[in-house]
Scaffold this motif. Structure first.
Motif, mmCIF file in Angstrom:
data_model
loop_
_atom_site.group_PDB
_atom_site.id
_atom_site.type_symbol
_atom_site.label_atom_id
_atom_site.label_comp_id
_atom_site.label_asym_id
_atom_site.label_seq_id
_atom_site.Cartn_x
_atom_site.Cartn_y
_atom_site.Cartn_z
ATOM 1 N N CYS A 92 0.848 -1.187 0.000
ATOM 2 C CA CYS A 92 0.000 0.000 0.000
ATOM 3 C C CYS A 92 0.886 1.241 0.000
ATOM 4 C CB CYS A 92 -0.882 -0.006 1.240
ATOM 5 S SG CYS A 92 -2.064 1.342 1.317
ATOM 6 N N HIS A 94 0.118 4.018 1.092
ATOM 7 C CA HIS A 94 -0.132 4.854 2.273
ATOM 8 C C HIS A 94 0.978 4.607 3.300
ATOM 9 C CE1 HIS A 94 -2.499 5.791 6.141
ATOM 10 N NE2 HIS A 94 -2.059 6.932 5.636
ATOM 11 N N CYS A 110 -7.079 -2.338 1.262
ATOM 12 C CA CYS A 110 -6.062 -2.370 2.323
ATOM 13 C C CYS A 110 -6.725 -2.534 3.684
ATOM 14 C CB CYS A 110 -5.211 -1.106 2.287
ATOM 15 S SG CYS A 110 -3.855 -1.201 3.481
ATOM 16 N N HIS A 113 -5.886 0.928 6.729
ATOM 17 C CA HIS A 113 -6.635 2.181 6.867
ATOM 18 C C HIS A 113 -7.649 2.350 5.742
ATOM 19 C CE1 HIS A 113 -2.415 2.582 8.310
ATOM 20 N NE2 HIS A 113 -3.035 2.874 9.430
HETATM 21 FE FE1 FES Z 1 -2.927 0.900 3.417
HETATM 22 FE FE2 FES Z 1 -2.808 2.770 5.291
HETATM 23 S S1 FES Z 1 -1.343 1.283 4.832
HETATM 24 S S2 FES Z 1 -4.408 2.370 3.925
#
Ligand code: FES
Length: 163
Positions: A92, A94, A110, A113
């Protein structure tokens, strides 16, 4: 028979010592190889699994639109959409969780989050600031898909569009 008392006993000792020293020399050489050639022993294995150009486990013509194949060796998903074949790095963008493909939803979702990506890796919801990273692929004439697992390409920032 009486035990040998002269030359042969001494020679025997000498042979045993020779044997022992050659055994140590062999073990030493093995450790030396492992230390000096450690990279040679382990690095190519790593290269073939992650970090090199490796064939995907399926051929291009075996993939239908909507198919997603998980390739653990290279840590990517091979996907086929209307846009063609893509190798998407499974982390991901993020905070780096591994993003599983949700076949029922037809999306990458994911668990950390709640970022959501479509089959092309485009971020469509959640905090992910951009699409999933890609790996370069080439397709051989026989359909073999070569994936450059050592070249992970970051894609341009794209804010999800909210209707
Ligand atoms: Fe995937 Fe935060 S690590 S949404």
């Amino acid at each position: 028979a009486a035990p040998p008392t002269s030359g042969p006993a001494a020679e025997g000792m000498t042979r045993r010592q020779l044997l022992r020293s050659s055994m140590f020399a062999t073990i030493g050489a093995m450790f030396g190889l492992a230390a000096a050639g450690g990279g040679g022993m382990f690095w190519p294995i790593k290269l073939s699994g992650f970090g090199g150009i490796v064939p995907a486990p399926v051929k291009a013509h075996e993939m239908q639109v909507g198919d997603v194949v998980t390739v653990r060796d290279g840590k990517y998903y091979l996907t086929r959409s209307e846009d063609g074949l893509m190798a998407l790095y499974w982390k991901c963008v993020h905070l780096g969780c591994t993003v599983p493909w949700n076949a029922a939803a037809g999306k990458f979702m994911c668990p950390c989050h709640a970022s959501v990506y479509d089959i092309t890796g485009q971020n469509i919801a959640g905090p992910a600031p951009r699409p999933l990273d890609m790996m370069e692929i080439t397709v051989e004439p026989d359909g073999t898909v070569l994936v450059n697992t050592g070249k992970i390409t970051e894609r341009v920032r794209h804010e999800p569009e909210h209707a």
